[in-house]
Design a protein around this motif. Structure first.
Motif, PDB file in Angstrom:
ATOM      1  N   VAL A  87     -22.242 -94.768 -56.630  1.00  0.00           N
ATOM      2  CA  VAL A  87     -23.331 -94.696 -57.406  1.00  0.00           C
ATOM      3  C   VAL A  87     -23.735 -93.181 -57.450  1.00  0.00           C
ATOM      4  O   VAL A  87     -23.990 -92.710 -58.575  1.00  0.00           O
ATOM      5  N   ASP A  88     -23.776 -92.383 -56.400  1.00  0.00           N
ATOM      6  CA  ASP A  88     -24.119 -91.055 -56.365  1.00  0.00           C
ATOM      7  C   ASP A  88     -23.337 -90.400 -57.217  1.00  0.00           C
ATOM      8  O   ASP A  88     -23.813 -89.464 -57.914  1.00  0.00           O
ATOM      9  N   LEU A  89     -21.961 -90.741 -57.042  1.00  0.00           N
ATOM     10  CA  LEU A  89     -21.083 -89.517 -57.756  1.00  0.00           C
ATOM     11  C   LEU A  89     -21.319 -90.048 -59.447  1.00  0.00           C
ATOM     12  O   LEU A  89     -21.206 -88.956 -60.234  1.00  0.00           O
ATOM     13  N   ALA A  90     -21.522 -91.441 -59.773  1.00  0.00           N
ATOM     14  CA  ALA A  90     -21.845 -91.573 -60.996  1.00  0.00           C
ATOM     15  C   ALA A  90     -23.130 -90.774 -61.697  1.00  0.00           C
ATOM     16  O   ALA A  90     -23.093 -90.406 -62.711  1.00  0.00           O
ATOM     17  N   ILE A  91     -24.023 -90.788 -60.818  1.00  0.00           N
ATOM     18  CA  ILE A  91     -25.365 -90.083 -61.113  1.00  0.00           C
ATOM     19  C   ILE A  91     -24.999 -88.753 -61.443  1.00  0.00           C
ATOM     20  O   ILE A  91     -25.451 -87.924 -62.165  1.00  0.00           O
ATOM     21  N   ARG A  92     -24.319 -87.911 -60.213  1.00  0.00           N
ATOM     22  CA  ARG A  92     -24.102 -86.705 -60.323  1.00  0.00           C
ATOM     23  C   ARG A  92     -23.347 -86.465 -61.924  1.00  0.00           C
ATOM     24  O   ARG A  92     -23.491 -85.257 -62.271  1.00  0.00           O
ATOM     25  N   ALA A  93     -22.369 -87.147 -62.115  1.00  0.00           N
ATOM     26  CA  ALA A  93     -21.656 -86.790 -63.091  1.00  0.00           C
ATOM     27  C   ALA A  93     -22.375 -86.996 -64.429  1.00  0.00           C
ATOM     28  O   ALA A  93     -22.364 -86.262 -65.431  1.00  0.00           O
ATOM     29  N   PHE A  94     -23.372 -87.987 -64.429  1.00  0.00           N
ATOM     30  CA  PHE A  94     -24.106 -88.071 -65.801  1.00  0.00           C
ATOM     31  C   PHE A  94     -25.169 -86.784 -65.643  1.00  0.00           C
ATOM     32  O   PHE A  94     -25.197 -86.433 -66.958  1.00  0.00           O
ATOM     33  N   GLN A  95     -25.430 -86.610 -64.696  1.00  0.00           N
ATOM     34  CA  GLN A  95     -26.496 -85.171 -64.771  1.00  0.00           C
ATOM     35  C   GLN A  95     -25.633 -84.013 -65.126  1.00  0.00           C
ATOM     36  O   GLN A  95     -26.023 -83.439 -65.831  1.00  0.00           O
ATOM     37  N   ASN A  96     -24.417 -83.961 -64.490  1.00  0.00           N
ATOM     38  CA  ASN A  96     -23.553 -82.736 -65.011  1.00  0.00           C
ATOM     39  C   ASN A  96     -23.345 -82.828 -66.517  1.00  0.00           C
ATOM     40  O   ASN A  96     -23.347 -81.772 -66.974  1.00  0.00           O
ATOM     41  N   MET A  97     -23.093 -83.884 -67.327  1.00  0.00           N
ATOM     42  CA  MET A  97     -22.936 -83.985 -68.598  1.00  0.00           C
ATOM     43  C   MET A  97     -24.245 -83.521 -69.422  1.00  0.00           C
ATOM     44  O   MET A  97     -24.186 -82.566 -70.309  1.00  0.00           O
ATOM     45  N   THR A  98     -25.511 -84.001 -68.995  1.00  0.00           N
ATOM     46  CA  THR A  98     -26.566 -83.669 -69.764  1.00  0.00           C
ATOM     47  C   THR A  98     -26.723 -82.096 -69.296  1.00  0.00           C
ATOM     48  O   THR A  98     -27.284 -81.392 -70.454  1.00  0.00           O
ATOM     49  N   GLN A  99     -26.551 -81.755 -68.230  1.00  0.00           N
ATOM     50  CA  GLN A  99     -26.555 -80.124 -68.252  1.00  0.00           C
ATOM     51  C   GLN A  99     -25.434 -79.324 -68.889  1.00  0.00           C
ATOM     52  O   GLN A  99     -25.814 -78.222 -69.492  1.00  0.00           O
ATOM     53  N   ALA A 100     -24.380 -79.791 -69.356  1.00  0.00           N
ATOM     54  CA  ALA A 100     -23.422 -79.296 -69.877  1.00  0.00           C
ATOM     55  C   ALA A 100     -23.904 -79.234 -71.535  1.00  0.00           C
ATOM     56  O   ALA A 100     -23.819 -78.376 -72.066  1.00  0.00           O
ATOM     57  N   ILE A 151     -23.259 -95.896 -72.327  1.00  0.00           N
ATOM     58  CA  ILE A 151     -22.494 -94.822 -71.622  1.00  0.00           C
ATOM     59  C   ILE A 151     -21.833 -94.896 -70.239  1.00  0.00           C
ATOM     60  O   ILE A 151     -22.531 -95.179 -69.411  1.00  0.00           O
ATOM     61  N   GLY A 152     -20.688 -95.098 -70.252  1.00  0.00           N
ATOM     62  CA  GLY A 152     -19.835 -95.177 -68.930  1.00  0.00           C
ATOM     63  C   GLY A 152     -19.017 -93.537 -68.790  1.00  0.00           C
ATOM     64  O   GLY A 152     -19.427 -92.935 -69.346  1.00  0.00           O
ATOM     65  N   ASP A 153     -18.422 -94.037 -67.783  1.00  0.00           N
ATOM     66  CA  ASP A 153     -17.600 -92.925 -67.184  1.00  0.00           C
ATOM     67  C   ASP A 153     -16.619 -92.136 -68.398  1.00  0.00           C
ATOM     68  O   ASP A 153     -16.614 -90.909 -68.407  1.00  0.00           O
ATOM     69  N   ASP A 154     -16.114 -93.196 -69.199  1.00  0.00           N
ATOM     70  CA  ASP A 154     -15.444 -92.303 -70.372  1.00  0.00           C
ATOM     71  C   ASP A 154     -16.057 -91.271 -71.331  1.00  0.00           C
ATOM     72  O   ASP A 154     -15.612 -90.269 -71.535  1.00  0.00           O
ATOM     73  N   ILE A 155     -17.304 -91.733 -71.790  1.00  0.00           N
ATOM     74  CA  ILE A 155     -18.064 -91.064 -72.398  1.00  0.00           C
ATOM     75  C   ILE A 155     -18.645 -89.932 -71.629  1.00  0.00           C
ATOM     76  O   ILE A 155     -18.672 -88.640 -72.218  1.00  0.00           O
ATOM     77  N   VAL A 156     -19.099 -89.852 -70.494  1.00  0.00           N
ATOM     78  CA  VAL A 156     -19.435 -89.004 -69.398  1.00  0.00           C
ATOM     79  C   VAL A 156     -18.336 -87.847 -69.288  1.00  0.00           C
ATOM     80  O   VAL A 156     -18.727 -86.455 -69.822  1.00  0.00           O
ATOM     81  N   SER A 157     -17.033 -88.380 -69.272  1.00  0.00           N
ATOM     82  CA  SER A 157     -16.057 -87.333 -68.913  1.00  0.00           C
ATOM     83  C   SER A 157     -15.733 -86.538 -69.961  1.00  0.00           C
ATOM     84  O   SER A 157     -15.399 -85.267 -70.266  1.00  0.00           O
TER      85      SER A 157
END
Length: 804
Positions: free
Chosen positions: A557-570, A502-508
């Motif tokens: 790294v912080d932005l990547a974690i936030r993005a991952f968390q935003n994905m799971t919350q979505a 799971i990288g930026d592409d899947i998360v986005s």
């Protein structure tokens, strides 16, 4: 074999009677446990077997043991009786003659044999029982091997066949293939030929055992064990027994070699009792770990083994062979794309190419000549090899990948015989399979009997994303994921990065698609997150993370974690239900995706876990948060014990803390449920081929039931500092006992801190976002640790955890 079949039937909650012989010399008046000693020993072995025979040990309660002399009458209450005794025709017929006396009206009787003639076995049965008898060839181990060959006789009742096929498909998860009653049926017929041919070529070309294993492993889309390592696992005596089934009845075709010739050195091995893993040595012999450095492991954690020199029958240290042809092909992901490169390489420049040309062309010809001898069509042959031998492609699919006309033209130039069925094919087309232009998504196969193309029959409820994409296309796509219309108002989000990391592409893509205002998701009423691949996801893209850590780009790294968390919350708060359909490996971030869904529809073989501590991190995509919520839920539902004492929520939190800290991975979907990763309402799909359809139905059902998304919680009672202190004491005790390292302790303490909501007064109300912030704080802190970076680098290199 019989006990393992019994275990797998018990896995699905069906009661089973397991009978065996009375130990020789046992008195008729001996105690029951003594007379049942063999069956009891088999049941005990099932409980300890590796790989595990049971999904969970609780399944063992469905098995009742007995013996043939005292308990044969128990079969009168059974609907399906499976004979699985020794591969000896006389023994089988004698037992079945006794069994038939106890069968109830309409009971189905089958023989599990790897190649004995079914009609000959049936000859000893009464006329009334013959319609209810046929062959059922399970592959070992039955829990993991998907293939079930069904071999009817001329008298078998079609309704009985349909009953067993339906049960084994939907309840046992089997790929059902009907075989003709010929020696070794389909899979063993093709597989044993392929194995013996590899041995013959090894001898003719002077190759070593480990060279042949490398050449016949994952490069061809075959199991990475290769030829000889697989032989050790199966048992060399078993291979020899299957080979001997050819001797009297194998069909000889003009200009074709005999089916199987047992190499003389293998006969010598059998004489020496070098039968493979079960005797401690075969083609390979494991070096005694007690006398070796690193416990018998090399620097990358692999078993150290010596290998047989087949010419001298001496053992020598195994080497790691290299071939230029394989080096060029190793970065090609699909077997279909690798095969033409391997097969058409210059045989004069690389001995790998010189090996592949006869190996594959003789396989292609042999398989083509088996229709209609062993099966009605090429489809059964390909399905049998994929499900029974774990080949990525069946022999006819491999032939197509190599190019039927190109291979055949080259064979003609060399004066090699061309199978008559291949000539029929080339008179009508270019490949064994092709897409049906009149029905997108439907596949046609060439039938050499009628010299026409016919549709491949697909059972209701069996589908794949690959087929759906052919008929419906792709709505949205990036390198890591796609959105596909499944029909009926349901969309699939398919993961398709390498190992589905799971990288930026899947998360986005997931985040964007699940937004209420999504351009591509707004027209759907429900979603399924899934993959066509063997594994759902290995977790976050560690390479991407490590590079960012090494560059000390902490904001990134912080932005990547936030993005991952935003994905799971979505996923969790999407107003339309999201169902995750995990299978195989579902690790780290893959598990976090699953935890946040409205529902999960897992495959039975699910290896799920929050494994971040293995690389020196903790779950930071909401995994700790969801495990705390599950602990609170479990704790509030616990009733007082028998003594009337309350069981504190601490026990539930402790259990989930241990699951995270130990990076526990389930050995099945059933165990994933006991670990808290699955909910009681989550249904389990037994047949992998039905997973996508089942998940789509589950998502549709949630939508039809008026699904309402949860509201982010702000009223979570924090376990706080008292529970945290207890967990940290447990970590300290393990460190003092030198069971864990300093860094293990640091990681575990961060996990405890996050799971407890920090150092708060117990019962303080906190929000889900507060817990996500704690996860991010812990994750960022551990990212800055040198030992964490060392762990990630080691895992990326070896696939193993490092305990530094």
């Amino acid at each position: 074999m019989g006990s393992r079949i019994a275990a797998h039937i018990a896995n699905v909650g069906v009661p089973v009677v397991l009978l065996d012989i009375v130990p020789p010399g046992t008195a008729s008046d001996a105690a029951k446990p003594e007379r049942n000693r063999f069956a009891l020993a088999a049941l005990d072995a099932l409980k300890k077997s590796k790989p595990a025979a049971f999904y969970t040990l609780d399944s063992a309660r469905f098995i009742t043991v007995g013996n043939f002399d005292d308990d044969l009458g128990l079969v009168a209450d059974c609907d399906w009786i499976i004979e699985a005794v020794a591969e000896d025709l006389d023994i089988k017929r004698a037992l079945l003659a006794r069994v038939q006396q106890h069968l109830s009206l309409g009971a189905i009787l089958t023989s599990n044999t790897s190649g004995l003639p079914i009609a000959t076995i049936a000859a000893s049965l009464s006329d009334s029982k013959k319609p209810h008898f046929f062959g059922t060839h399970f592959f070992n181990p039955p829990r993991y091997m998907r293939l079930l060959e069904i071999i009817p006789t001329a008298e078998t009742d079609s309704a009985d066949l349909a009953t067993v096929e339906r049960f084994c498909d939907r309840r046992l998860g089997k790929t059902i293939v009907r075989s003709h009653d010929t020696p070794n049926f389909i899979a063993n017929r093709i597989g044993t030929f392929s194995l013996s041919n590899a041995i013959r070529l090894m001898q003719a070309q002077g190759l070593t055992i480990e060279e042949v294993d490398l050449l016949t492993g994952s490069a061809l889309g075959w199991p990475r064990t290769g030829t000889f390592r697989l032989g050790d696992m199966v048992g060399i005596d078993v291979l020899a027994h299957v080979a001997k089934n050819f001797e009297a009845k194998a069909v000889q075709i003009k200009d074709e070699r005999a089916d199987v010739v047992l190499a003389p050195f293998i006969s010598r091995m059998i004489e020496n009792k070098w039968l493979g893993d079960k005797t401690g040595q075969g083609f390979y012999k494991k070096i005694d770990g007690g006398s070796q450095k690193n416990g018998g492991k090399d620097a990358e954690g692999r078993d150290l083994r010596s290998v047989l020199d087949w010419q001298t029958l001496d053992y020598r240290p195994a080497t790691r062979p290299k071939f230029p042809t394989l080096d060029l092909a190793k970065n090609i992901e699909s077997a279909a794309a690798r095969i033409p490169q391997l097969l058409h390489a210059d045989v004069a420049k690389d001995k790998a190419a010189a090996f592949y040309w006869p190996l594959l062309t003789e396989l292609f010809s042999y398989a083509a000549n088996r229709i209609p001898e062993i099966a009605d069509s090429i489809v059964e042959v390909d399905q049998a090899m994929k499900a029974g031998f774990n080949w990525e492609l069946g022999p006819f699919e491999m032939f197509d990948a190599a190019g039927v006309r190109a291979v055949t033209d080259r064979m003609r130039e060399q004066g090699l015989p061309i199978a008559a069925n291949v000539e029929k094919l080339l008179a009508m087309g270019e490949s064994w399979y092709k897409d049906d232009p009149a029905a997108p998504g439907r596949r046609l196969f060439f039938d050499p009997v009628s010299s026409t193309y016919k549709p491949v029959v697909i059972l209701d409820g069996v589908t794949s994303l690959a087929n759906i994409k052919k008929s419906r296309g792709v709505i949205s796509r990036n390198p890591g994921a796609s959105v596909i219309d499944l029909g009926n108002g349901v969309a699939a989000i398919e993961l398709h990065s390498r190992m589905n990391a799971i990288g930026d592409d899947i998360v986005s893509l997931i985040t964007r698609t699940l937004k209420p205002t999504s351009e591509h998701g707004a027209n759907f009423e429900a979603f399924v997150i899934t993959a066509d691949s063997t594994n759902f996801s290995v977790g976050a893209n560690l390479m991407q993370l490590l590079l960012t850590m090494q560059d000390e780009e902490w904001d990134e790294v912080d932005l990547a974690i936030r993005a991952f968390q935003n994905m799971t919350q979505a996923i969790k708060f999407c107003p339309r239900p999201v169902v995750v359909a995990p299978n195989g490996l579902c690790l780290g971030g893959g598990t976090e995706i699953s935890l946040h869904a409205a529902g999960r529809q897992p495959h039975a073989e699910l290896y799920m876990g929050l494994v971040e501590t293995g690389v020196g991190l903790i779950p930071a995509g909401g995994g700790c948060k969801e495990m705390l919520l599950r602990a609170i839920e479990a704790g509030s539902s616990i009733r007082p014990d028998a003594r009337g004492e309350s069981i504190e929520i601490f026990e539930a939190i402790k259990k989930n803390f241990e699951t995270i800290a130990k990076a526990t991975v389930s050995t099945s979907a059933a165990e994933a449920r006991s670990l808290g990763f699955l909910r009681p309402a989550d249904n389990i799909t037994m047949n992998r081929d039905r997973l996508l359809a089942d998940a789509g139905l589950r998502a549709r059902a949630l939508a039809d039931a008026g699904y309402a998304a949860p509201i982010p919680r702000t009223d979570i009672p924090a376990p706080g500092e008292s529970v945290l202190a207890t967990l940290k004491l447990a970590v300290w005790t393990l460190r003092e006992g030198q069971y864990i390292s300093d860094h293990d302790a640091k990681v575990a303490n961060w996990a405890a801190y996050t799971l407890c909501g920090g150092k708060l007064t117990p019962g303080t109300l906190i929000s889900e976002q507060y817990l996500l912030d704690l996860e991010r704080e812990a994750f960022l802190s551990l990212c800055g640790e040198k030992k964490t970076q060392e762990r990630i680098a080691f895992t990326l290199k070896t696939g193993k955890p490092l305990r530094n």
